[in-house]
Write a protein that holds these residues in place. Structure first.
Motif, PDB file in Angstrom:
ATOM      1  N   UNK A  37     -38.398  44.949 114.562  1.00 58.37           N
ATOM      2  CA  UNK A  37     -37.797  45.243 115.867  1.00 58.37           C
ATOM      3  C   UNK A  37     -38.740  46.186 116.607  1.00 58.37           C
ATOM      4  N   UNK A  38     -38.990  45.867 117.865  1.00 58.73           N
ATOM      5  CA  UNK A  38     -39.868  46.710 118.672  1.00 58.73           C
ATOM      6  C   UNK A  38     -39.202  46.956 120.017  1.00 58.73           C
ATOM      7  N   UNK A  39     -39.297  48.184 120.495  1.00 59.15           N
ATOM      8  CA  UNK A  39     -38.779  48.558 121.814  1.00 59.15           C
ATOM      9  C   UNK A  39     -39.978  48.774 122.725  1.00 59.15           C
ATOM     10  N   UNK A  40     -39.988  48.082 123.863  1.00 55.96           N
ATOM     11  CA  UNK A  40     -41.098  48.204 124.802  1.00 55.96           C
ATOM     12  C   UNK A  40     -40.583  48.526 126.197  1.00 55.96           C
ATOM     13  N   UNK A  41     -41.393  49.265 126.935  1.00 52.65           N
ATOM     14  CA  UNK A  41     -41.064  49.565 128.335  1.00 52.65           C
ATOM     15  C   UNK A  41     -41.702  48.485 129.203  1.00 52.65           C
ATOM     16  N   UNK A  42     -40.904  47.919 130.099  1.00 57.51           N
ATOM     17  CA  UNK A  42     -41.364  46.892 131.032  1.00 57.51           C
ATOM     18  C   UNK A  42     -41.114  47.375 132.456  1.00 57.51           C
ATOM     19  N   UNK A  43     -41.521  46.590 133.442  1.00 60.86           N
ATOM     20  CA  UNK A  43     -41.324  46.984 134.838  1.00 60.86           C
ATOM     21  C   UNK A  43     -39.840  47.112 135.190  1.00 60.86           C
ATOM     22  N   UNK A  86     -37.168  57.030 122.997  1.00 60.52           N
ATOM     23  CA  UNK A  86     -36.124  56.049 122.694  1.00 60.52           C
ATOM     24  C   UNK A  86     -34.782  56.739 122.485  1.00 60.52           C
ATOM     25  N   UNK A  87     -34.776  57.853 121.779  1.00 57.08           N
ATOM     26  CA  UNK A  87     -33.528  58.603 121.559  1.00 57.08           C
ATOM     27  C   UNK A  87     -32.961  59.103 122.878  1.00 57.08           C
ATOM     28  N   UNK A  88     -33.818  59.593 123.747  1.00 59.90           N
ATOM     29  CA  UNK A  88     -33.370  60.086 125.053  1.00 59.90           C
ATOM     30  C   UNK A  88     -32.823  58.934 125.895  1.00 59.90           C
ATOM     31  N   UNK A  89     -33.484  57.775 125.856  1.00 60.39           N
ATOM     32  CA  UNK A  89     -33.010  56.611 126.615  1.00 60.39           C
ATOM     33  C   UNK A  89     -31.648  56.154 126.100  1.00 60.39           C
ATOM     34  N   UNK A  90     -31.450  56.191 124.797  1.00 61.25           N
ATOM     35  CA  UNK A  90     -30.153  55.836 124.207  1.00 61.25           C
ATOM     36  C   UNK A  90     -29.075  56.818 124.665  1.00 61.25           C
ATOM     37  N   UNK A  91     -29.387  58.097 124.628  1.00 54.64           N
ATOM     38  CA  UNK A  91     -28.425  59.123 125.037  1.00 54.64           C
ATOM     39  C   UNK A  91     -28.043  58.991 126.513  1.00 54.64           C
ATOM     40  N   UNK A  92     -28.992  58.547 127.348  1.00 54.26           N
ATOM     41  CA  UNK A  92     -28.718  58.370 128.777  1.00 54.26           C
ATOM     42  C   UNK A  92     -28.047  57.030 129.080  1.00 54.26           C
ATOM     43  N   UNK A  93     -27.892  56.192 128.064  1.00 52.94           N
ATOM     44  CA  UNK A  93     -27.281  54.881 128.264  1.00 52.94           C
ATOM     45  C   UNK A  93     -28.227  53.842 128.833  1.00 52.94           C
ATOM     46  N   UNK A  94     -29.519  54.105 128.746  1.00 50.68           N
ATOM     47  CA  UNK A  94     -30.514  53.166 129.280  1.00 50.68           C
ATOM     48  C   UNK A  94     -30.792  52.021 128.309  1.00 50.68           C
ATOM     49  N   UNK A  95     -30.482  52.209 127.029  1.00 41.71           N
ATOM     50  CA  UNK A  95     -30.682  51.155 126.039  1.00 41.71           C
ATOM     51  C   UNK A  95     -29.459  51.071 125.130  1.00 41.71           C
ATOM     52  N   UNK A  96     -29.245  49.886 124.589  1.00 45.12           N
ATOM     53  CA  UNK A  96     -28.155  49.663 123.642  1.00 45.12           C
ATOM     54  C   UNK A  96     -28.552  50.170 122.265  1.00 45.12           C
ATOM     55  N   UNK A  97     -27.574  50.514 121.440  1.00 45.07           N
ATOM     56  CA  UNK A  97     -27.890  50.892 120.054  1.00 45.07           C
ATOM     57  C   UNK A  97     -28.469  49.699 119.306  1.00 45.07           C
ATOM     58  N   UNK A  98     -29.319  49.992 118.355  1.00 50.07           N
ATOM     59  CA  UNK A  98     -30.027  48.946 117.608  1.00 50.07           C
ATOM     60  C   UNK A  98     -29.056  48.013 116.894  1.00 50.07           C
ATOM     61  N   UNK A  99     -27.943  48.519 116.392  1.00 48.64           N
ATOM     62  CA  UNK A  99     -26.984  47.665 115.690  1.00 48.64           C
ATOM     63  C   UNK A  99     -26.445  46.582 116.624  1.00 48.64           C
ATOM     64  N   UNK A 100     -26.178  46.945 117.866  1.00 52.89           N
ATOM     65  CA  UNK A 100     -25.683  45.967 118.844  1.00 52.89           C
ATOM     66  C   UNK A 100     -26.750  44.927 119.161  1.00 52.89           C
TER      67      UNK A 100
END
Length: 102
Positions: A62-68, A32-46
Motif C-alpha cells: 500500500x502506498x499513499x501519494x500526493x496528487x494535484x 500522513x498522520x496529520x492528513x488522517x487527523x484532519x480528515x483529508x484521507x481515509x483510514x487504511x483499514x477502510x
C-alpha cells in the motif's frame, strides 16, 4: 590501516542516503498522520476493504501519494489467479480511480 579507512569511508557514503531516506520516511509518516487527523484521507483499514471488495486477494503493498487533486492510495493485490493488480483509490472519498494489471 588504509583498507579499514577506505571501507569505513565507503560504508559512510552508503549510509548517508539511507539516513536521508529514513528521515524522509518519518516526515511522510507525520504528514500522513496529520492528513488522517484532519480528515483529508481515509483510514487504511477502510481503504483496504474498498480495494479488496473490488479485487479480492492478498494485499502486497500500500502506498499513499500526493496528487494535484489531493492524496491517493495505490494498493497492490495478488489475486487468486496469480495476477498482481493495482487499485488506485482517492484517499479522501474512497472512490476507485482505476484498476490495472501491475
Amino acid at each position: 590501516m588504509k583498507k579499514t579507512l577506505l571501507i569505513a569511508a565507503a560504508l559512510a557514503a552508503l549510509a548517508s542516503p539511507a539516513l536521508t531516506l529514513a528521515k524522509d520516511d518519518k516526515d511522510d509518516q507525520r504528514a500522513a498522520s496529520a492528513a488522517l487527523a484532519r480528515g483529508e484521507i481515509l483510514p487504511i483499514a477502510r481503504v483496504l476493504a474498498i480495494a479488496t471488495e473490488r479485487v479480492p486477494g492478498d494485499v502486497l503493498k500500500v502506498k499513499l501519494e500526493r496528487e494535484s487533486f489531493g492524496f491517493k492510495y495505490e494498493v497492490k493485490i495478488l489475486t487468486g489467479g496469480g495476477r498482481v493488480r493495482e487499485v488506485e483509490i482517492d484517499a479522501k472519498t474512497g472512490r476507485i480511480i482505476k484498476i490495472e494489471d501491475d
